[in-house]
Design a protein around this motif. Structure first.
Motif, PDB file in Angstrom:
ATOM      1  N   ASP A 152       0.714  -1.233  -0.158  1.00  0.00           N
ATOM      2  CA  ASP A 152       0.091   0.065   0.038  1.00  0.00           C
ATOM      3  C   ASP A 152       0.952   1.066  -0.036  1.00  0.00           C
ATOM      4  OD1 ASP A 152      -2.712   0.482  -0.293  1.00  0.00           O
ATOM      5  OD2 ASP A 152      -3.136  -0.409   1.647  1.00  0.00           O
ATOM      6  N   ASP A 153       2.007   1.320   0.790  1.00  0.00           N
ATOM      7  CA  ASP A 153       2.870   2.434   0.887  1.00  0.00           C
ATOM      8  C   ASP A 153       4.116   2.343   0.020  1.00  0.00           C
ATOM      9  OD1 ASP A 153       1.022   3.552   2.668  1.00  0.00           O
ATOM     10  OD2 ASP A 153       2.177   2.397   4.245  1.00  0.00           O
ATOM     11  N   TRP A 154       3.958   1.443  -1.032  1.00  0.00           N
ATOM     12  CA  TRP A 154       5.268   1.552  -1.981  1.00  0.00           C
ATOM     13  C   TRP A 154       5.464   2.672  -2.819  1.00  0.00           C
ATOM     14  CZ3 TRP A 154       9.079  -1.780  -3.767  1.00  0.00           C
ATOM     15  CH2 TRP A 154       9.697  -1.325  -4.842  1.00  0.00           C
ATOM     16  N   PRO A 155       7.128   3.031  -2.737  1.00  0.00           N
ATOM     17  CA  PRO A 155       7.972   2.453  -2.071  1.00  0.00           C
ATOM     18  C   PRO A 155       8.452   2.960  -0.984  1.00  0.00           C
ATOM     19  CG  PRO A 155       8.579   4.181  -3.816  1.00  0.00           C
ATOM     20  CD  PRO A 155       7.039   4.242  -3.566  1.00  0.00           C
ATOM     21  N   ASP A 156       7.548   3.922  -0.385  1.00  0.00           N
ATOM     22  CA  ASP A 156       8.013   4.572   0.969  1.00  0.00           C
ATOM     23  C   ASP A 156       8.268   3.658   1.982  1.00  0.00           C
ATOM     24  OD1 ASP A 156       8.120   6.935  -0.689  1.00  0.00           O
ATOM     25  OD2 ASP A 156       5.935   7.276  -0.316  1.00  0.00           O
ATOM     26  N   THR A 157       7.230   2.915   2.285  1.00  0.00           N
ATOM     27  CA  THR A 157       7.230   2.085   3.424  1.00  0.00           C
ATOM     28  C   THR A 157       7.366   0.536   3.122  1.00  0.00           C
ATOM     29  OG1 THR A 157       6.167   3.804   4.720  1.00  0.00           O
ATOM     30  CG2 THR A 157       6.334   1.432   5.612  1.00  0.00           C
ATOM     31  N   LEU A 158       8.151  -0.502   3.719  1.00  0.00           N
ATOM     32  CA  LEU A 158       8.311  -1.963   3.109  1.00  0.00           C
ATOM     33  C   LEU A 158       8.079  -2.750   4.446  1.00  0.00           C
ATOM     34  CD1 LEU A 158      11.111  -1.849   0.742  1.00  0.00           C
ATOM     35  CD2 LEU A 158       8.473  -2.151   0.054  1.00  0.00           C
ATOM     36  N   PRO A 159       7.413  -3.707   4.335  1.00  0.00           N
ATOM     37  CA  PRO A 159       7.377  -4.662   5.535  1.00  0.00           C
ATOM     38  C   PRO A 159       8.925  -5.283   5.771  1.00  0.00           C
ATOM     39  CG  PRO A 159       6.448  -5.778   3.547  1.00  0.00           C
ATOM     40  CD  PRO A 159       6.684  -4.437   3.395  1.00  0.00           C
ATOM     41  N   ARG A 160       9.198  -5.540   6.914  1.00  0.00           N
ATOM     42  CA  ARG A 160      10.544  -6.149   7.135  1.00  0.00           C
ATOM     43  C   ARG A 160      10.706  -7.470   6.752  1.00  0.00           C
ATOM     44  NH1 ARG A 160      12.923  -3.643  12.714  1.00  0.00           N
ATOM     45  NH2 ARG A 160      12.755  -1.383  12.343  1.00  0.00           N
ATOM     46  N   ASP A 161       9.767  -8.432   7.140  1.00  0.00           N
ATOM     47  CA  ASP A 161       9.920  -9.726   6.777  1.00  0.00           C
ATOM     48  C   ASP A 161       8.623 -10.586   6.500  1.00  0.00           C
ATOM     49  OD1 ASP A 161      11.371 -12.364   6.695  1.00  0.00           O
ATOM     50  OD2 ASP A 161      11.209 -12.592   8.862  1.00  0.00           O
ATOM     51  N   PRO A 162       8.240 -10.197   5.165  1.00  0.00           N
ATOM     52  CA  PRO A 162       6.965 -10.597   4.993  1.00  0.00           C
ATOM     53  C   PRO A 162       6.990 -12.306   4.570  1.00  0.00           C
ATOM     54  CG  PRO A 162       7.861  -9.703   3.090  1.00  0.00           C
ATOM     55  CD  PRO A 162       8.719  -9.285   4.107  1.00  0.00           C
ATOM     56  N   SER A 163       5.938 -12.963   5.168  1.00  0.00           N
ATOM     57  CA  SER A 163       5.963 -14.294   4.957  1.00  0.00           C
ATOM     58  C   SER A 163       5.623 -14.875   3.602  1.00  0.00           C
ATOM     59  CB  SER A 163       4.732 -15.151   5.771  1.00  0.00           C
ATOM     60  OG  SER A 163       3.370 -14.379   5.495  1.00  0.00           O
ATOM     61  N   ARG A 164       5.898 -15.987   3.487  1.00  0.00           N
ATOM     62  CA  ARG A 164       5.810 -16.637   1.912  1.00  0.00           C
ATOM     63  C   ARG A 164       4.321 -16.457   1.623  1.00  0.00           C
ATOM     64  NH1 ARG A 164       9.666 -21.823   1.134  1.00  0.00           N
ATOM     65  NH2 ARG A 164      11.826 -20.872   1.493  1.00  0.00           N
ATOM     66  N   ALA A 165       3.309 -16.799   2.490  1.00  0.00           N
ATOM     67  CA  ALA A 165       2.045 -16.831   2.103  1.00  0.00           C
ATOM     68  C   ALA A 165       1.309 -15.269   1.915  1.00  0.00           C
ATOM     69  CB  ALA A 165       1.328 -17.465   3.410  1.00  0.00           C
ATOM     70  N   PRO A 224      11.740  -7.896  -1.188  1.00  0.00           N
ATOM     71  CA  PRO A 224      10.796  -9.102  -1.324  1.00  0.00           C
ATOM     72  C   PRO A 224       9.350  -8.512  -2.134  1.00  0.00           C
ATOM     73  CG  PRO A 224      11.583  -9.610   0.659  1.00  0.00           C
ATOM     74  CD  PRO A 224      12.086  -8.265   0.504  1.00  0.00           C
ATOM     75  N   VAL A 225       9.167  -7.474  -1.773  1.00  0.00           N
ATOM     76  CA  VAL A 225       7.824  -6.765  -2.231  1.00  0.00           C
ATOM     77  C   VAL A 225       8.362  -6.334  -3.776  1.00  0.00           C
ATOM     78  CG1 VAL A 225       6.174  -4.830  -2.323  1.00  0.00           C
ATOM     79  CG2 VAL A 225       6.827  -6.431  -0.035  1.00  0.00           C
ATOM     80  N   GLY A 226       9.605  -5.536  -3.727  1.00  0.00           N
ATOM     81  CA  GLY A 226       9.930  -5.166  -5.066  1.00  0.00           C
ATOM     82  C   GLY A 226       9.981  -6.220  -6.128  1.00  0.00           C
ATOM     83  N   GLN A 227      10.768  -7.324  -5.711  1.00  0.00           N
ATOM     84  CA  GLN A 227      11.018  -8.556  -6.577  1.00  0.00           C
ATOM     85  C   GLN A 227       9.519  -9.181  -6.998  1.00  0.00           C
ATOM     86  OE1 GLN A 227      14.162  -9.448  -8.170  1.00  0.00           O
ATOM     87  NE2 GLN A 227      14.217  -7.428  -7.917  1.00  0.00           N
ATOM     88  N   ALA A 228       8.531  -9.037  -6.142  1.00  0.00           N
ATOM     89  CA  ALA A 228       7.318  -9.565  -6.521  1.00  0.00           C
ATOM     90  C   ALA A 228       6.674  -8.613  -7.542  1.00  0.00           C
ATOM     91  CB  ALA A 228       6.338  -9.732  -5.286  1.00  0.00           C
ATOM     92  N   LEU A 229       6.819  -7.567  -7.229  1.00  0.00           N
ATOM     93  CA  LEU A 229       6.248  -6.381  -8.207  1.00  0.00           C
ATOM     94  C   LEU A 229       6.786  -6.499  -9.603  1.00  0.00           C
ATOM     95  CD1 LEU A 229       4.443  -4.064  -8.921  1.00  0.00           C
ATOM     96  CD2 LEU A 229       6.336  -2.476  -8.102  1.00  0.00           C
ATOM     97  N   PHE A 230       8.177  -6.707  -9.595  1.00  0.00           N
ATOM     98  CA  PHE A 230       8.694  -6.670 -11.053  1.00  0.00           C
ATOM     99  C   PHE A 230       8.484  -8.012 -11.754  1.00  0.00           C
ATOM    100  CE2 PHE A 230      12.260  -8.269 -13.672  1.00  0.00           C
ATOM    101  CZ  PHE A 230      12.479  -7.502 -14.628  1.00  0.00           C
TER     102      PHE A 230
END
Length: 476
Positions: A152-165, A224-230
């Motif tokens: 939601d706050d990409w790219p300003d705020t990222l979760p530290r350790d998102p789970s695989r699920a 992880p969020v950036g790579q999922a987006l790409f």
């Protein structure tokens, strides 16, 4: 979940050219459980096959061929579609870019949003187009990250350790959001009419992923969020911009693995190069090893006639490094740093820029070869020149955007002033930014697209402007 107002297609994409044949892919988007009828061409039928499935729709593709050097027709669902072909004589090629906006693009009135597409449709009816080149930002996916807690706050705020699920759930969310944007574009009647009759060649830019992809901080793009987006954006681009999936790239691509999505199409007297300026981009490099290998090999290979190089970001431009320095020093302007880092003219890319210009020189070195650069990205129209030696000139033609509304005219005036300063990244080869014929300033703040045409073995360029109309022809 994306739904369809009606089945979409056929949308034509050029797979490759070989042996005076044009290999085409026709793409369809239909509700789950439906299958589009076959393509009929030259007395044969070509049934579509399903190549992707989403929650409510599936994507199908039919591959077929037709003559490259003459007009032809194909039929689908009791409709006839005429293809102009790529004759050895006169032909017309259109170039478009920036087909959307960063915010609220899905909520715009269709007639307003696609007004220039309607004009392109009318032009094709009057003067048939052989190819449609899409030079970047085919979709504006910036809002696709909205609506999911990880992005939601990409790219300003990222979760530290998102789970695989949670990451898997994010990918599902992004996949549907990208689909929603492609459906919105391809279901527009103005776009659909042209793309059913004119084969497309596309190369993506940052908004096909997210604003500033590759120029953002490494901590963002390699998260992880950036790579999922790409990954999701790349799959969507393969599917909806090239009518293919991983492991199934058509032969025009340089790298069959798809790590670099650059491509080349050649026929007698004409070569089209579409290097990928995003897949391997970092804050210090515009392209990686594969991208440079593609262009090095192309520069050393004989290609008599005209080579058009699609550089999604303008290759010839004013000295933006001065503006870049000022922005870094002003805290309120630092948020725009990635926009300037995107440019070849950025201080971070000076060596890459010089190398790219040297490659343009090498392409034009043989007496029977010329090169022209086609660009978009800046939401303005302009043109540039750089002498290559031996009486030859590198022309750059910038057409941007076909749907993105023009920025404030003051921005065009700022660039106009910067263009006075000039630049000469290659000693003895000064770059100049020049007025488009019929225009009072170097940068035109109107929506626009470009047509390059071959007439009696000579090339010329014409811009179509929303208010100013058609520019006088510019000989190349």
């Amino acid at each position: 979940m994306s739904t369809l107002p009606a089945p979409i297609g056929p949308l034509l994409f050029l797979d490759t050219l070989a042996d005076q044949r044009m290999d085409l892919a026709a793409l369809f988007i239909v509700p789950i459980g439906e299958a589009p009828p076959p393509i009929s061409a030259e007395g044969a039928e070509f049934p579509p096959v399903e190549i992707a499935r989403f929650q409510n729709v599936s994507v199908w593709r039919s591959r077929f061929s037709c003559p490259a050097d003459a007009p032809s027709t194909y039929h689908w669902a009791d409709q006839r579609f005429d293809i102009a072909g790529l004759p050895a004589g006169d032909l017309n090629i259109a170039y478009v870019s920036c087909n959307g906006e960063e915010h609220g693009d899905l909520d715009r009135d269709g007639a307003e949003r696609n007004a220039m597409w309607a004009r392109l449709r009318a032009q094709h009816k009057a003067r048939p187009l052989s190819l449609l080149l899409h030079g970047g930002d085919q979709v504006y996916a910036d809002e696709a990250t909205h609506g999911h807690p990880l992005s939601d706050d990409w790219p300003d705020t990222l979760p530290r350790d998102p789970s695989r699920a949670d990451l898997a759930d994010l990918r599902d969310h992004l996949r549907e959001k990208f689909l929603e944007r492609y459906i919105a574009i391809y279901s527009a009647p103005e776009v659909a009419h042209v793309m059913a009759r004119v084969p497309s060649l596309m190369q993506w830019d940052d908004h096909d992923i997210c604003d500033g992809w590759g120029s953002l901080q490494r901590s963002r793009t390699y998260s992880p969020v950036g790579q999922a987006l790409f990954d999701v954006a790349r799959d969507a681009a393969l599917l909806f911009q090239h009518a293919c999936v991983d492991g199934d790239l058509p032969p025009r691509f340089f790298d069959a693995s798809g790590l670099h999505l650059g491509w080349e199409v050649s026929l007698p007297g004409l070569r089209l190069l579409g290097p990928d300026l995003r897949s391997e981009r970092t804050r210090r490099e515009v392209m990686g090893i594969r991208g440079w290998q593609m262009l090095e090999q192309a520069a050393d290979r004989a290609a008599p006639g005209r080579t058009f190089v699609m550089s999604s970001v303008p290759l010839l431009g004013p000295r933006l490094s001065l503006l870049e320095m000022i922005m870094v020093l002003i805290p309120t302007m630092q948020k725009y740093e990635d926009d300037l880092r995107d440019q070849w003219q950025s201080r971070a890319h000076r060596d890459s820029w010089q190398h790219m210009l040297e490659l343009m020189q090498r392409i034009a070195r043989p007496a029977d070869q010329d090169v022209t650069v086609l660009s978009g990205e800046i939401h303005l129209a302009t043109r540039g020149e750089m002498p290559l030696g031996n009486g030859k000139t590198l022309h750059q033609l910038v057409a941007s955007g076909i749907a993105h509304r023009a920025p404030p005219r003051v921005w065009a005036r700022i660039l106009h002033v910067l263009a006075h300063l000039g630049d000469s990244p290659l000693r003895g080869h000064p770059i100049s930014i020049n007025r488009i014929p019929g225009q009072p300033r170097r940068y035109v703040a109107e929506r626009n697209y470009l047509t390059v045409s071959r007439r009696d073995n000579s090339w010329q360029a014409e811009w179509e402007f929303e208010t100013s109309g058609t520019s006088p022809a510019l000989p190349l």
